[in-house]
Design a protein around this motif. Structure first.
Motif, PDB file in Angstrom:
ATOM      1  N   VAL A 105      18.657 -30.476 -18.316  1.00  0.00           N
ATOM      2  CA  VAL A 105      19.949 -29.922 -17.142  1.00  0.00           C
ATOM      3  C   VAL A 105      20.855 -29.259 -17.680  1.00  0.00           C
ATOM      4  N   ASN A 106      21.599 -29.896 -18.907  1.00  0.00           N
ATOM      5  CA  ASN A 106      22.996 -28.960 -18.906  1.00  0.00           C
ATOM      6  C   ASN A 106      22.635 -27.379 -19.787  1.00  0.00           C
ATOM      7  N   LEU A 107      21.012 -27.543 -20.361  1.00  0.00           N
ATOM      8  CA  LEU A 107      21.091 -26.318 -20.683  1.00  0.00           C
ATOM      9  C   LEU A 107      20.169 -25.018 -20.197  1.00  0.00           C
ATOM     10  N   ARG A 108      19.524 -25.818 -19.247  1.00  0.00           N
ATOM     11  CA  ARG A 108      18.704 -24.851 -18.289  1.00  0.00           C
ATOM     12  C   ARG A 108      19.547 -23.262 -18.374  1.00  0.00           C
ATOM     13  N   GLY A 109      20.136 -22.930 -17.807  1.00  0.00           N
ATOM     14  CA  GLY A 109      21.001 -22.079 -17.312  1.00  0.00           C
ATOM     15  C   GLY A 109      21.528 -20.842 -18.418  1.00  0.00           C
ATOM     16  N   VAL A 110      21.509 -21.907 -19.536  1.00  0.00           N
ATOM     17  CA  VAL A 110      21.559 -20.965 -21.023  1.00  0.00           C
ATOM     18  C   VAL A 110      20.469 -20.352 -21.431  1.00  0.00           C
ATOM     19  N   LEU A 111      19.549 -21.271 -21.361  1.00  0.00           N
ATOM     20  CA  LEU A 111      18.322 -21.176 -22.321  1.00  0.00           C
ATOM     21  C   LEU A 111      17.579 -19.674 -20.668  1.00  0.00           C
ATOM     22  N   ALA A 112      17.789 -20.310 -19.793  1.00  0.00           N
ATOM     23  CA  ALA A 112      17.161 -19.649 -18.861  1.00  0.00           C
ATOM     24  C   ALA A 112      17.788 -17.361 -18.772  1.00  0.00           C
ATOM     25  N   ILE A 113      18.898 -18.124 -19.292  1.00  0.00           N
ATOM     26  CA  ILE A 113      19.505 -16.752 -19.754  1.00  0.00           C
ATOM     27  C   ILE A 113      19.477 -15.776 -21.083  1.00  0.00           C
ATOM     28  N   PHE A 114      18.467 -16.785 -21.649  1.00  0.00           N
ATOM     29  CA  PHE A 114      18.447 -15.871 -22.465  1.00  0.00           C
ATOM     30  C   PHE A 114      17.565 -15.092 -23.073  1.00  0.00           C
ATOM     31  N   ILE A 115      16.376 -15.021 -22.129  1.00  0.00           N
ATOM     32  CA  ILE A 115      15.425 -13.989 -21.631  1.00  0.00           C
ATOM     33  C   ILE A 115      15.839 -12.635 -21.281  1.00  0.00           C
ATOM     34  N   ASN A 116      16.514 -12.500 -20.635  1.00  0.00           N
ATOM     35  CA  ASN A 116      17.868 -11.587 -20.015  1.00  0.00           C
ATOM     36  C   ASN A 116      18.195 -10.951 -21.611  1.00  0.00           C
ATOM     37  N   VAL A 117      19.024 -12.054 -22.331  1.00  0.00           N
ATOM     38  CA  VAL A 117      19.455 -11.390 -23.904  1.00  0.00           C
ATOM     39  C   VAL A 117      17.955 -10.747 -24.158  1.00  0.00           C
ATOM     40  N   MET A 118      17.445 -11.214 -24.925  1.00  0.00           N
ATOM     41  CA  MET A 118      16.002 -10.049 -25.471  1.00  0.00           C
ATOM     42  C   MET A 118      15.756  -9.109 -23.844  1.00  0.00           C
ATOM     43  N   ILE A 119      15.856  -9.021 -23.148  1.00  0.00           N
ATOM     44  CA  ILE A 119      15.724  -7.731 -22.535  1.00  0.00           C
ATOM     45  C   ILE A 119      16.667  -6.967 -23.001  1.00  0.00           C
ATOM     46  N   SER A 120      17.813  -7.189 -22.694  1.00  0.00           N
ATOM     47  CA  SER A 120      18.784  -6.736 -23.444  1.00  0.00           C
ATOM     48  C   SER A 120      18.340  -5.894 -24.661  1.00  0.00           C
ATOM     49  N   ILE A 121      18.385  -6.805 -25.466  1.00  0.00           N
ATOM     50  CA  ILE A 121      18.276  -6.221 -26.826  1.00  0.00           C
ATOM     51  C   ILE A 121      16.768  -5.364 -27.192  1.00  0.00           C
ATOM     52  N   GLY A 122      15.570  -5.793 -26.080  1.00  0.00           N
ATOM     53  CA  GLY A 122      15.067  -4.537 -26.123  1.00  0.00           C
ATOM     54  C   GLY A 122      15.022  -3.527 -25.854  1.00  0.00           C
ATOM     55  N   MET A 123      15.586  -3.369 -24.369  1.00  0.00           N
ATOM     56  CA  MET A 123      16.411  -2.165 -24.365  1.00  0.00           C
ATOM     57  C   MET A 123      17.353  -1.487 -25.298  1.00  0.00           C
ATOM     58  N   LEU A 124      17.932  -1.413 -26.233  1.00  0.00           N
ATOM     59  CA  LEU A 124      18.735  -1.455 -26.718  1.00  0.00           C
ATOM     60  C   LEU A 124      18.244  -0.899 -28.531  1.00  0.00           C
ATOM     61  N   SER A 125      16.661  -1.856 -28.524  1.00  0.00           N
ATOM     62  CA  SER A 125      16.155  -1.249 -29.902  1.00  0.00           C
ATOM     63  C   SER A 125      15.145  -0.069 -29.186  1.00  0.00           C
ATOM     64  N   ILE A 126      14.859  -0.107 -28.571  1.00  0.00           N
ATOM     65  CA  ILE A 126      13.731   1.601 -27.469  1.00  0.00           C
ATOM     66  C   ILE A 126      15.095   2.849 -27.707  1.00  0.00           C
ATOM     67  N   PHE A 127      16.151   2.696 -26.909  1.00  0.00           N
ATOM     68  CA  PHE A 127      17.092   3.941 -27.642  1.00  0.00           C
ATOM     69  C   PHE A 127      17.411   4.115 -28.880  1.00  0.00           C
ATOM     70  N   LEU A 128      17.645   2.920 -29.821  1.00  0.00           N
ATOM     71  CA  LEU A 128      17.839   3.209 -31.207  1.00  0.00           C
ATOM     72  C   LEU A 128      16.533   4.135 -31.826  1.00  0.00           C
ATOM     73  N   SER A 129      15.493   2.965 -32.020  1.00  0.00           N
ATOM     74  CA  SER A 129      14.461   3.650 -32.409  1.00  0.00           C
ATOM     75  C   SER A 129      14.199   5.297 -31.450  1.00  0.00           C
ATOM     76  N   GLY A 130      14.100   5.019 -30.635  1.00  0.00           N
ATOM     77  CA  GLY A 130      13.506   6.497 -30.119  1.00  0.00           C
ATOM     78  C   GLY A 130      14.019   7.553 -30.363  1.00  0.00           C
ATOM     79  N   TRP A 131      15.751   7.044 -30.825  1.00  0.00           N
ATOM     80  CA  TRP A 131      16.266   8.089 -31.114  1.00  0.00           C
ATOM     81  C   TRP A 131      15.929   8.544 -32.276  1.00  0.00           C
ATOM     82  N   LEU A 132      16.155   7.843 -33.534  1.00  0.00           N
ATOM     83  CA  LEU A 132      15.268   8.131 -34.657  1.00  0.00           C
ATOM     84  C   LEU A 132      13.949   8.101 -35.249  1.00  0.00           C
ATOM     85  N   MET A 133      13.222   8.046 -34.215  1.00  0.00           N
ATOM     86  CA  MET A 133      11.802   8.258 -35.094  1.00  0.00           C
ATOM     87  C   MET A 133      11.273   9.332 -34.027  1.00  0.00           C
TER      88      MET A 133
END
Length: 500
Positions: free
Chosen positions: A139-167
């Motif tokens: 219970v005390n970790l559910r909010g944090v770990l459920a949000i981590f997938i959202n962190v990874m969504i954001s990292i995925g977006m940043l990665s494609i913006f950066l690599s799309g610009w460079l490559m």
């Protein structure tokens, strides 16, 4: 350090590692959403390497959402039968193949096929992944770990913006799309399915015990947790009910209300502006101006999303969900209104382009702190155990339908009525979302999934500090399908029973 403490820490470690691994599917979702803007910008520029019409570009952008819709529908059928871990193992190669076909595509149809494959693979596994993380975490970790997938969504977006610009978009597909998803596949080979899924589908109790020990430690009270799961399902819960039989349970308030709340959450997530602004960042920044290269603004936006998502994982442990959503609505709505005025008076306000730039960043930042992480958290919290596997896929099918409509129509509508009208529509949706947050969302912070289910049972009133117990009684209807009515029983008092 005693044995119990070591076991507890090992269980928490397994929960974190599982959430990180499965959140790779979120990384691919974010990369696929951001690819929409990268591909659209590069295909409408002088350096385009494919001769595509505006309509074909819109189809390539939108077919991912259509693939998601197909995947979400398949998920409603497959998740109750296979469970999250098996689904991810089947879908990971499909997603990797989609990125490869997309990178090597030399025509409209091959590029379309690659986007569709990634859409189907991610769509089939995304919902089960989110609910699995919610089911196996404390219970005390559910909010944090459920949000981590959202962190990874954001990292995925940043990665494609950066690599799309460079490559360029082709090499970005190879660099971002294939490696992480294959690594996730390897990790899932050692993960067990969640105890909630195992019990709800009639598998042996010993398998549920092994799962609970894996995710919570050897000294965890598995018998009490299994009893709690069984009570939330009901004594006569049918693990072999069909999808139509499960849908018939929506006529009961304790199932219909959380389902309706999630429909509202997904509607506001897609149509309140942040989703579209993040997906089409290079296109929007090209219109806004202020940067010599629109990818600089897109990368800045991606960094902002990552930071905001990390902050959200901390804030959501201390704040109520409806408060975060209300703040998102007020601040994001003001930013949408300002952006709309800038686009409408762009010629007269050319010297103040920074105002619109800040507004766009605020729209995405508030989404990343508010409704984006809350969408995943509430999906794990609100849906009842008895119908979560089936209704999760149906909700994501609805989300996919909304996403397709927005992604396909946004470029066409912006060309037709102007960007200003689009952002004023977003502002209106933010106002409606504020009302929804204040009037409709319950308080769920700090409650277990079983406790949250009790919130939707009609006429339950806790008038003393004694523990309240929820007992499910099952009646046979609809060709043998069991449905739940509920009775509240206090250990020292005998209040009148209430029905859902």
């Amino acid at each position: 350090m005693d044995s119990a403490e070591r076991c507890s820490k090992r269980g928490l470690l397994m929960q974190v590692l599982t959430a990180v691994s499965l959140s790779t599917m979120g990384f691919n979702l974010g990369a696929s959403q951001a690819f929409t803007g990268v591909f659209t910008e590069q295909m409408t520029s002088a350096r385009a390497d494919l001769a595509l019409t505006r309509s074909q570009i819109s189809w390539v952008a939108a077919i991912f959402a259509m693939g998601n819709m197909s995947g979400f529908l398949m998920s409603s059928y497959a998740n109750p039968r296979l469970g999250t871990v098996r689904i991810v193992q089947l879908c990971a190669p499909v997603v990797a193949a989609g990125w490869l076909v997309l990178a090597l595509g030399n025509s409209f149809w091959t590029v379309l096929a690659g986007r569709a494959l990634t859409g189907v693979g991610i769509g089939t596994s995304l919902g089960p992944t989110i609910t699995h993380i919610g089911e196996i975490t404390s219970v005390n970790l559910r909010g944090v770990l459920a949000i981590f997938i959202n962190v990874m969504i954001s990292i995925g977006m940043l990665s494609i913006f950066l690599s799309g610009w460079l490559m360029g978009w082709r090499h970005a597909c190879l660099a971002v799309g294939i490696g992480p998803i294959l690594l996730m596949f390897v990790v899932t080979l050692v993960l067990p399915r969640s105890a909630k899924w195992i019990i709800s589908k009639g598998h042996p109790e010993e398998e549920a015990q092994r799962s609970l020990h894996f995710y919570h430690g050897k000294d965890y009270d598995v018998h009490q947790q299994i009893q709690s799961i069984r009570e939330s399902l009901g004594d006569e819960h049918r693990h072999d009910a069909s999808l139509l039989q499960v849908l018939s349970l929506l006529r009961h308030r304790h199932n219909l209300v959380p389902f309706g709340l999630m429909l509202g959450i997904y509607t506001f997530f897609v149509f309140s502006g942040g989703f579209t602004t993040a997906s089409f960042a290079p296109v929007i920044f090209k219109d806004v101006g202020g940067f010599s290269n629109p990818y600089i603004g897109s990368i800045l936006l991606g960094v902002l999303r990552v930071v905001a998502s990390v902050v959200a994982s901390i804030v959501i442990r201390k704040c109520e969900r409806n408060s975060l959503l209300f703040i998102n609505s007020v601040v994001g709505g003001a930013a949408c209104l300002i952006s709309g005025f800038f686009f409408f008076y762009s010629a007269a306000l050319a010297d103040y382009a920074w105002v619109s730039l800040v507004s766009v960043l605020v729209i995405v930042g508030t989404m990343s702190l508010g409704i984006a992480p809350l969408t995943n958290v509430l999906l794990t919290e609100l849906l009842p155990n008895a119908v979560r596997a089936e209704l999760g896929g149906i909700l994501l099918l609805y989300y996919g339908t909304d996403s397709f409509a927005m992604v396909y129509c946004f470029p066409l509508v912006a060309d037709s009525v102007g960007m200003a009208s689009v952002f004023w529509f977003f502002a209106l949706m933010q106002v409606l979302m504020a009302a929804f947050a204040k009037l409709c969302l319950p308080h769920t912070n700090g409650k277990s999934i079983e406790e949250i289910q009790k919130l939707f049972v009609k006429n339950i009133t806790n008038v003393a500090s004694d523990p309240i117990h929820l007992h499910a009684k099952m009646n046979k209807t609809n060709g043998g399908l069991a449905y739940q009515t509920f009775q509240v029983e206090d250990l020292e008092r005998r209040p009148a029973p209430s029905e859902s």
